[in-house]
Every structure is written in C-alpha cells, then in structure tokens.
Motif scaffolding. Structure first.
Motif, PDB file in Angstrom:
ATOM      1  N   ILE A  82      57.309  84.701  63.317  1.00  0.00           N
ATOM      2  CA  ILE A  82      58.082  84.819  64.554  1.00  0.00           C
ATOM      3  C   ILE A  82      57.093  85.308  65.598  1.00  0.00           C
ATOM      4  CG2 ILE A  82      60.063  85.873  65.715  1.00  0.00           C
ATOM      5  CD1 ILE A  82      61.220  86.387  62.864  1.00  0.00           C
ATOM      6  N   GLN A  83      56.585  84.368  66.398  1.00  0.00           N
ATOM      7  CA  GLN A  83      55.512  84.710  67.331  1.00  0.00           C
ATOM      8  C   GLN A  83      55.407  83.666  68.430  1.00  0.00           C
ATOM      9  OE1 GLN A  83      52.277  84.599  64.514  1.00  0.00           O
ATOM     10  NE2 GLN A  83      51.826  82.457  64.947  1.00  0.00           N
ATOM     11  N   PRO A  84      54.806  84.048  69.558  1.00  0.00           N
ATOM     12  CA  PRO A  84      54.566  83.044  70.597  1.00  0.00           C
ATOM     13  C   PRO A  84      53.524  82.032  70.120  1.00  0.00           C
ATOM     14  CG  PRO A  84      54.296  85.279  71.452  1.00  0.00           C
ATOM     15  CD  PRO A  84      54.421  85.382  69.970  1.00  0.00           C
ATOM     16  N   SER A  85      53.659  80.809  70.587  1.00  0.00           N
ATOM     17  CA  SER A  85      52.661  79.789  70.297  1.00  0.00           C
ATOM     18  C   SER A  85      51.338  80.189  70.934  1.00  0.00           C
ATOM     19  CB  SER A  85      53.113  78.453  70.872  1.00  0.00           C
ATOM     20  OG  SER A  85      52.057  77.537  70.896  1.00  0.00           O
ATOM     21  N   PRO A  86      50.230  79.978  70.241  1.00  0.00           N
ATOM     22  CA  PRO A  86      48.927  80.271  70.851  1.00  0.00           C
ATOM     23  C   PRO A  86      48.650  79.407  72.087  1.00  0.00           C
ATOM     24  CG  PRO A  86      48.690  79.850  68.484  1.00  0.00           C
ATOM     25  CD  PRO A  86      50.112  79.539  68.856  1.00  0.00           C
ATOM     26  N   ASP A  88      51.200  78.221  74.231  1.00  0.00           N
ATOM     27  CA  ASP A  88      52.161  78.483  75.303  1.00  0.00           C
ATOM     28  C   ASP A  88      53.059  79.643  74.892  1.00  0.00           C
ATOM     29  OD1 ASP A  88      54.133  78.507  77.254  1.00  0.00           O
ATOM     30  OD2 ASP A  88      54.572  76.373  77.103  1.00  0.00           O
ATOM     31  N   ALA A  89      52.896  80.784  75.555  1.00  0.00           N
ATOM     32  CA  ALA A  89      53.662  81.989  75.212  1.00  0.00           C
ATOM     33  C   ALA A  89      55.159  81.826  75.474  1.00  0.00           C
ATOM     34  CB  ALA A  89      53.137  83.193  75.994  1.00  0.00           C
ATOM     35  N   HIS A  90      55.541  80.775  76.236  1.00  0.00           N
ATOM     36  CA  HIS A  90      56.958  80.518  76.484  1.00  0.00           C
ATOM     37  C   HIS A  90      57.616  79.759  75.334  1.00  0.00           C
ATOM     38  CE1 HIS A  90      55.421  80.932  80.731  1.00  0.00           C
ATOM     39  NE2 HIS A  90      56.279  81.926  80.585  1.00  0.00           N
ATOM     40  N   PHE A  91      56.824  79.366  74.357  1.00  0.00           N
ATOM     41  CA  PHE A  91      57.338  78.671  73.173  1.00  0.00           C
ATOM     42  C   PHE A  91      57.208  79.613  71.986  1.00  0.00           C
ATOM     43  CE2 PHE A  91      57.027  76.020  69.404  1.00  0.00           C
ATOM     44  CZ  PHE A  91      58.063  75.130  69.589  1.00  0.00           C
ATOM     45  N   ILE A  92      58.336  80.039  71.432  1.00  0.00           N
ATOM     46  CA  ILE A  92      58.330  80.982  70.310  1.00  0.00           C
ATOM     47  C   ILE A  92      58.467  80.208  69.009  1.00  0.00           C
ATOM     48  CG2 ILE A  92      59.397  83.025  69.297  1.00  0.00           C
ATOM     49  CD1 ILE A  92      58.132  83.415  72.128  1.00  0.00           C
ATOM     50  N   ALA A 109      67.068  86.555  66.645  1.00  0.00           N
ATOM     51  CA  ALA A 109      67.386  86.168  68.020  1.00  0.00           C
ATOM     52  C   ALA A 109      66.984  87.254  69.005  1.00  0.00           C
ATOM     53  CB  ALA A 109      68.882  85.855  68.144  1.00  0.00           C
ATOM     54  N   ILE A 110      67.237  88.503  68.672  1.00  0.00           N
ATOM     55  CA  ILE A 110      66.846  89.624  69.544  1.00  0.00           C
ATOM     56  C   ILE A 110      65.329  89.658  69.692  1.00  0.00           C
ATOM     57  CG2 ILE A 110      66.759  92.152  69.689  1.00  0.00           C
ATOM     58  CD1 ILE A 110      69.613  92.112  68.413  1.00  0.00           C
ATOM     59  N   GLU A 111      64.614  89.439  68.599  1.00  0.00           N
ATOM     60  CA  GLU A 111      63.143  89.423  68.648  1.00  0.00           C
ATOM     61  C   GLU A 111      62.636  88.289  69.527  1.00  0.00           C
ATOM     62  OE1 GLU A 111      59.123  90.435  67.816  1.00  0.00           O
ATOM     63  OE2 GLU A 111      61.003  91.569  67.725  1.00  0.00           O
ATOM     64  N   VAL A 112      63.245  87.119  69.419  1.00  0.00           N
ATOM     65  CA  VAL A 112      62.839  85.975  70.233  1.00  0.00           C
ATOM     66  C   VAL A 112      63.076  86.268  71.716  1.00  0.00           C
ATOM     67  CG1 VAL A 112      63.364  83.553  70.782  1.00  0.00           C
ATOM     68  CG2 VAL A 112      63.067  84.261  68.400  1.00  0.00           C
ATOM     69  N   VAL A 113      64.229  86.832  72.041  1.00  0.00           N
ATOM     70  CA  VAL A 113      64.515  87.193  73.433  1.00  0.00           C
ATOM     71  C   VAL A 113      63.487  88.202  73.935  1.00  0.00           C
ATOM     72  CG1 VAL A 113      66.171  88.360  74.960  1.00  0.00           C
ATOM     73  CG2 VAL A 113      66.962  86.623  73.344  1.00  0.00           C
ATOM     74  N   ASP A 114      63.145  89.183  73.107  1.00  0.00           N
ATOM     75  CA  ASP A 114      62.140  90.179  73.489  1.00  0.00           C
ATOM     76  C   ASP A 114      60.780  89.515  73.737  1.00  0.00           C
ATOM     77  OD1 ASP A 114      61.245  92.933  73.910  1.00  0.00           O
ATOM     78  OD2 ASP A 114      60.192  92.701  71.982  1.00  0.00           O
ATOM     79  N   LEU A 116      60.219  86.412  74.598  1.00  0.00           N
ATOM     80  CA  LEU A 116      60.299  85.613  75.822  1.00  0.00           C
ATOM     81  C   LEU A 116      60.288  86.494  77.067  1.00  0.00           C
ATOM     82  CD1 LEU A 116      62.927  82.946  74.690  1.00  0.00           C
ATOM     83  CD2 LEU A 116      60.489  82.563  75.178  1.00  0.00           C
ATOM     84  N   THR A 117      60.917  87.648  76.984  1.00  0.00           N
ATOM     85  CA  THR A 117      60.900  88.604  78.107  1.00  0.00           C
ATOM     86  C   THR A 117      59.471  89.077  78.365  1.00  0.00           C
ATOM     87  OG1 THR A 117      63.159  89.303  77.610  1.00  0.00           O
ATOM     88  CG2 THR A 117      61.822  90.800  78.963  1.00  0.00           C
ATOM     89  N   LYS A 118      58.756  89.392  77.291  1.00  0.00           N
ATOM     90  CA  LYS A 118      57.357  89.811  77.428  1.00  0.00           C
ATOM     91  C   LYS A 118      56.477  88.699  78.011  1.00  0.00           C
ATOM     92  CE  LYS A 118      57.446  93.220  73.709  1.00  0.00           C
ATOM     93  NZ  LYS A 118      57.063  93.499  72.322  1.00  0.00           N
ATOM     94  N   ALA A 119      56.887  87.452  77.776  1.00  0.00           N
ATOM     95  CA  ALA A 119      56.135  86.302  78.300  1.00  0.00           C
ATOM     96  C   ALA A 119      56.512  85.987  79.753  1.00  0.00           C
ATOM     97  CB  ALA A 119      56.354  85.082  77.419  1.00  0.00           C
ATOM     98  N   GLY A 120      57.426  86.779  80.317  1.00  0.00           N
ATOM     99  CA  GLY A 120      57.800  86.594  81.707  1.00  0.00           C
ATOM    100  C   GLY A 120      58.970  85.673  81.943  1.00  0.00           C
TER     101      GLY A 120
END
Length: 121
Positions: A82-86, A88-92, A109-114, A116-120
C-alpha cells in the motif's frame, strides 16, 4: 480453520441480512495442470458448505447473495503493498492484499486517503 492460504471459512450476515459463506483458497501451482481446475464447481461449493455447516449447522443457503470467484494476488515481499507509485504519487498501489483483506478494507481505505492527502490531493 486457518490454513496456508488464508484465515479460513466463515458464515457472516451482511448489513442487509444476506449471508456470505466462504471463502476458499487453492493454489494453482499445486494443480497437475495449471490451466485446468482439477475440482468441479460442485465439489468446491460442497467443501465450502460442509465447512460452513461445521461452524453454523443451521442456515438457509438461499439467503446467500452470490457466488464469486477470483484470483488472490500474492507478493514476493511477504506483506501487502500500500504505497504511492514511484512514477506518480497521485496513484496509490494496493496489491498483494489477501487475508484478512475484507476485514482490513476500511483501514486500507483510510490509509489510501491519507497517502493521497500527503500527495496534495
């Protein structure tokens, strides 16, 4: 009972009163021919129902919602990814999620939202 491929079989009511029975997991790498399932659908469903009845002897199978089949993703890292794509950080990326993925899905789901929030976003 839990086994090498998951946490075991369950009998669960949904919020709408339907039943969820199962799941089962089988490794195609153990089949004599990976392109052909050695067990019939009826045999697999029979195994699931027998295991469910060992847990809850009296339930009505007509209350079951559907039959589902699919492939469980596995990773060679030994854990969920469960991590951002190297690229594109907008793609989890959410991969390798097996047992107990259904129970963990709200936390995922909460982790993914977090993330994405960190990715702006």
């Amino acid at each position: 009972c839990p086994g090498p491929y998951g946490k075991g079989i369950l009998v669960q009511k949904t919020l709408w009163g339907n039943l969820i029975l199962g799941p089962t997991a089988r490794d195609v790498h153990e089949w004599p021919d990976a392109s052909s399932d050695p067990d019939s659908k009826e045999a697999i469903l029979g195994q699931i129902l027998a295991a469910c009845r060992a847990l809850v002897p009296d339930f009505d199978t007509s209350e079951s919602i559907h039959a589902f089949a699919g492939a469980r993703s596995k990773t060679d890292v030994g854990d969920w990814i469960i991590q951002p794509s190297p690229k594109d950080a907008h793609f989890i990326q959410c991969a390798g999620i097996d047992s107990p993925g259904i129970a963990a899905s709200p936390a995922i789901a909460i982790e993914v939202v977090d993330l994405l929030t960190k990715a702006g976003m």
